[in-house]
Design an enzyme around this catalytic site. Sequence first.
Site, PDB file in Angstrom:
ATOM      1  N   ASP A 178       0.682  -1.218   0.140  1.00 53.68           N
ATOM      2  CA  ASP A 178      -0.022   0.029   0.088  1.00 53.68           C
ATOM      3  C   ASP A 178       0.817   1.294  -0.067  1.00 53.68           C
ATOM      4  O   ASP A 178       0.672   2.088  -0.925  1.00 53.68           O
ATOM      5  CB  ASP A 178      -0.971  -0.016   1.240  1.00 53.68           C
ATOM      6  CG  ASP A 178      -2.013  -1.217   1.245  1.00 53.68           C
ATOM      7  OD1 ASP A 178      -1.835  -2.000   0.436  1.00 53.68           O
ATOM      8  OD2 ASP A 178      -2.443  -1.217   2.083  1.00 53.68           O
ATOM      9  N   GLU A 413       2.352  -9.567  11.307  1.00 55.60           N
ATOM     10  CA  GLU A 413       1.908  -9.099  10.070  1.00 55.60           C
ATOM     11  C   GLU A 413       3.227  -8.657   9.346  1.00 55.60           C
ATOM     12  O   GLU A 413       3.513  -8.854   8.143  1.00 55.60           O
ATOM     13  CB  GLU A 413       1.201  -8.086   9.890  1.00 55.60           C
ATOM     14  CG  GLU A 413       0.475  -7.412   8.767  1.00 55.60           C
ATOM     15  CD  GLU A 413      -0.282  -6.172   9.206  1.00 55.60           C
ATOM     16  OE1 GLU A 413      -0.545  -5.751  10.202  1.00 55.60           O
ATOM     17  OE2 GLU A 413      -0.874  -5.565   8.201  1.00 55.60           O
TER      18      GLU A 413
HETATM   19  C1  2M8 Z   1      -3.057  -4.153   3.782  1.00 51.21           C
HETATM   20  O1  2M8 Z   1      -4.229  -3.414   3.237  1.00 51.21           O
HETATM   21  C2  2M8 Z   1      -5.288  -2.955   3.624  1.00 51.21           C
HETATM   22  C3  2M8 Z   1      -6.121  -2.231   2.492  1.00 51.21           C
HETATM   23  O2  2M8 Z   1      -6.262  -3.353   1.557  1.00 51.21           O
HETATM   24  C4  2M8 Z   1      -5.272  -2.103   4.791  1.00 51.21           C
HETATM   25  O3  2M8 Z   1      -3.952  -1.384   4.942  1.00 51.21           O
HETATM   26  O4  2M8 Z   1      -6.184  -1.702   5.394  1.00 51.21           O
HETATM   27  C5  2M8 Z   1      -1.958  -4.709   2.866  1.00 51.21           C
HETATM   28  O5  2M8 Z   1      -0.826  -5.234   3.549  1.00 51.21           O
HETATM   29  C6  2M8 Z   1      -2.603  -5.679   2.134  1.00 51.21           C
HETATM   30  O6  2M8 Z   1      -1.412  -6.295   1.070  1.00 51.21           O
HETATM   31  C7  2M8 Z   1      -3.081  -6.749   2.663  1.00 51.21           C
HETATM   32  O7  2M8 Z   1      -3.736  -7.510   1.602  1.00 51.21           O
HETATM   33  C8  2M8 Z   1      -4.164  -6.328   3.474  1.00 51.21           C
HETATM   34  C9  2M8 Z   1      -5.015  -7.380   4.359  1.00 51.21           C
HETATM   35  O8  2M8 Z   1      -3.882  -8.281   5.229  1.00 51.21           O
HETATM   36  O9  2M8 Z   1      -3.844  -5.608   4.369  1.00 51.21           O
END
Ligand code: 2M8
Length: 445
Positions: A178, A413
């Site tokens: 992101d 994470e």
């Molecule tokens: C993160 O992205 C989400 C938006 O899609 C967020 O920050 O709220 C990123 O690390 C993405 O790669 C990942 O798929 C998601 C859920 O783990 O979190």
Amino acid sequence: MTSEADQRLRELAVTTLQDNFQQTHTVPSRTLYPHQWSWDAGFIAVGLAHIAPERAWRDLRSLFEAQWEDGRVPHIAFDTDNNTREYFPGPRFWASDQVAGTPSRPTSGIVQPPIHAVAAWDVYQCVAEEPVARRTAVEELRWLYPRLVAQQRYLAKERDVAGGGLASLVHPWESGLDNSPAWDDALAAVPPDPDVEVRAHRRDLAVSVESHRPTDADYSRYIALARAYRAQEYLDKRLAERHSFLVECPAFNAIAGAAEHALAKIAEVVGADPTPHRVRAAEITRALIARLYDPATGMFHARDVRADRLTAKRCVNGLVPLILPDLPQEQVEGILAEAGSPRFGWPDQTGMPLPSYDRTASDTDPLRYWRGPVWININWLLWRGLRQHGHPERARSLRRSILDLVSRSGCFEYFHPDTGEGIGTAEFSWTAALVLDLLAHQEDA
Ligand code: 2M8
């Protein structure tokens, strides 16, 4: 032989995936990401294949049941049965129910890297020796195959904005990386949303540490871009004229290429023609080299399509094309040299898997999300690339460094690239899942 530490790690990973199970699928995290995410579902299926293949298929089905009629697989499929599991921006913001050709389950309107064909092929291979499980797997592949093809067709036909054979992304969230520095230049040209006070809406800050997350300035642009795309009913016509953020990501497109290689193998199992997939895979590899490879740096860089310029930043997505089996030697060597430089550093130099961004850059940040920390999914992709291109020693030491890191810190994470401290949400599904896959590859031990 499995060591005691690996055994404990396996138990932790299994428990994490069990705890994050939600009726028909696995959520990335119960606190921070309480819905189903697209590329997470692929990585999670790869891990589930080793402990509960039926759940791996169920997760993939659940995601593809939320596929749009135009073939796009939404980056989030929402669970709406419990309003304590809020997330911003949620179903009301995306309003997929106002758009034709969308599923009954509410979803976002953007996509994520198409890792699912690779995942489905992995799950199949994992069970192919057991007759009953194999029969189920063939049925699941038959169900998935046309949907995976539609997903690829959407990216190839609707998203090739520059006409050079690569998919453009309309939002940093589509990359999955992101707030990577790869998007800084292109994002700077996007006016922040003047109407939405993002701080008041951000749910992520209630359950995580602010300095580990994207900034409010990032979020304001994320929301502006999502609103602009929503206002066009998520149609991709004339994106070049009307959308203020368009980028080509080397990792996203390399994953799309790897998906075509996987689809060629899946096609053979389900009785379809593998040839178009081989042709398309070769086209993607060629386009990646022509559009995103810089011989001067020996790695791939994101392209800002509007400015028609490669970003100078060296981000880990520029190493991910290593997963392409047909990547020529010159590019393989370029990537290996970059990964071995002080900017990234193989585990034998740093004791760590590779970070998300150049360690030597003045704006690297070891805590802030995709701007420096270590992520397990990217390192797992690189581990596959190393094995594929005949570097078993490097693959072994990368595998070991990932397992040691997660053993020491837990299924976090992401991780601090120097101390290995776990950051972001604990009990994160893809970390657990990919650890299970690495543990299953004892031949690499
Ligand atoms: C993160 O992205 C989400 C938006 O899609 C967020 O920050 O709220 C990123 O690390 C993405 O790669 C990942 O798929 C998601 C859920 O783990 O979190």
